[in-house]
Scaffold this active site. Structure first.
Site, mmCIF file in Angstrom:
data_model
loop_
_atom_site.group_PDB
_atom_site.id
_atom_site.type_symbol
_atom_site.label_atom_id
_atom_site.label_comp_id
_atom_site.label_asym_id
_atom_site.label_seq_id
_atom_site.Cartn_x
_atom_site.Cartn_y
_atom_site.Cartn_z
ATOM 1 N N LYS A 86 -0.870 6.774 -3.944
ATOM 2 C CA LYS A 86 -1.132 5.333 -3.867
ATOM 3 C C LYS A 86 -2.130 4.894 -4.925
ATOM 4 C CE LYS A 86 -0.666 6.074 1.080
ATOM 5 N NZ LYS A 86 -1.418 6.151 2.362
ATOM 6 N N PRO A 118 0.619 -1.261 0.000
ATOM 7 C CA PRO A 118 0.000 0.000 0.000
ATOM 8 C C PRO A 118 0.651 1.328 0.000
ATOM 9 C CG PRO A 118 -1.226 -1.391 1.368
ATOM 10 C CD PRO A 118 -0.193 -2.173 0.686
ATOM 11 N N GLU A 119 1.802 1.606 0.342
ATOM 12 C CA GLU A 119 2.217 3.018 0.298
ATOM 13 C C GLU A 119 2.955 3.304 -1.010
ATOM 14 O OE1 GLU A 119 3.563 4.556 4.166
ATOM 15 O OE2 GLU A 119 3.004 2.647 5.007
ATOM 16 N N ARG A 156 -5.126 2.905 14.996
ATOM 17 C CA ARG A 156 -3.993 2.054 14.654
ATOM 18 C C ARG A 156 -2.847 2.407 15.585
ATOM 19 N NH1 ARG A 156 -3.931 4.946 8.978
ATOM 20 N NH2 ARG A 156 -3.902 2.901 8.045
#
Length: 312
Positions: free
Chosen positions: A61, A2-3, A293
């Site tokens: 992204k 993801p990044e 998170r």
DNA sequence: CCTCACACCTGGGTGC
DNA sequence: TGCACCCAGGTGTGAG
């Protein structure tokens, strides 16, 4: 994956395989992987089948494959938009490769490339936060290319509100630094805000903050110009270094288009390193809850600094 | 406007 | 073994 570095690894891997390739068939095994597709734009499979890709492009992204020819009834260009979410992968396989080898394949495209022949593109996504879509391309607000991989000033409509990423030549340092000053929030929230700066997620935010010795909750507006500039520099450095090492892979979930892992997890200084000594000062790194998170940081090197004006 | 909590999902790991 | 609970590289939405 993801990044920014992980998505760029995918873009770079896709580019030679998809550019000039024609989609011979589309199979959607799980319609939830079309969450970003607007049904009023037409049926996804029908909109993609028979189309030819002209490039593989990325901003932050977000990844997209522009369709070479606009549909007859509409004058505007469109693209196959891809977002990997938290667990998405795009894998290139030989035609006929068994789906079962790749985990939960949600969508499969069969491609015909003029030189490389037939190959399969598997969109795999455990958690289904990612998605594919057909989206129309709109003009960029600044007239610069929409992203890396296409010189045209076009972006998918769903990406128009996403800021440029710090590796984009058209990224404006001055505009970003100015926007920090007007933000009434912590610096990490600002780094993760894709409308201010794109491509940074939880890993690289923590790494950039550690490198610049900034506490994640430091109010964004209280960073000195010099400190903010240093933080932006560190963000660029960590993204570029991770990209050079193929991205960060903690497990088989984050891989390039051939299924191979990156090596940057060995270079992490803060993310996931709670309990281990800070590579700079030797004191224990900690993990704190943040936005549902975690934030990982050194409580010694990264102190919260409250400006005298705000103390009372 | 702006900021933030929450929903959207699945599966691996941990501790009782 | 079973099961509750926590955790995970993101983003869009809507409440306040």
């Amino acid at each position: 994956m993801p990044e920014l570095p992980e998505v760029e690894v995918v873009r770079a891997g896709l580019a030679p395989a998809v550019t000039g390739a024609t989609v011979s068939s589309v199979e959607v095994f799980d319609a939830r992987s079309l969450r970003r597709h607007d049904p009023t734009a037409g049926d996804f499979a029908a909109r993609v089948t028979g189309q030819r890709f002209s490039a593989a492009v990325r901003r932050g992204k977000f990844l997209w494959l522009p369709l070479a020819d606009p549909p007859e009834e509409s004058p505007s260009f469109s693209a196959l938009l891809v977002h990997l979410g938290m667990s998405g992968q795009v894998l290139l396989r030989e035609a006929g490769a068994p789906l079962a080898d790749d985990g939960p394949v949600r969508i499969r495209l069969m491609l015909q490339h003029p030189e490389h022949g037939e190959l399969a593109l598997h969109f795999v996504d455990q958690r289904i936060f990612g998605s594919m879509a057909v989206d129309r391309l709109v003009d960029t607000s600044d007239g610069a290319p929409g992203g890396l991989g296409d010189s045209r000033a076009l972006v998918p409509s769903q990406v128009a509100h996403i800021a440029r990423d710090p590796l984009d030549p058209a990224f404006s340092d001055a505009a970003f630094l100015a926007s920090l000053h007007g933000k009434n929030t912590g610096i990490k929230r600002a780094l993760l805000d894709q409308t201010l700066i794109s491509g940074i997620g939880n890993i690289y935010a923590d790494e950039a903050l550690w490198a610049a010795r900034v506490h994640f909750a430091q109010p964004a507006a209280t960073l000195s110009r010099r400190k903010a500039r240093a933080l932006l520099t560190e963000a660029r450095l960590v993204l570029a270094k991770a990209l050079a090492e193929g991205g960060t892979s903690f497990d088989a979930q984050y891989v390039n288009v051939n299924g191979a892992s990156g090596y940057f997890s060995h270079s992490l200084n803060a993310y996931g390193q709670q309990g281990k000594p800070c590579p700079r000062c030797g004191r224990a790194l900690v993990r704190e809850a943040f936005m549902n998170r975690s934030s990982h940081f050194c409580p010694h090197c990264q102190r919260l600094r409250v400006p005298r004006l705000l103390q009372s």
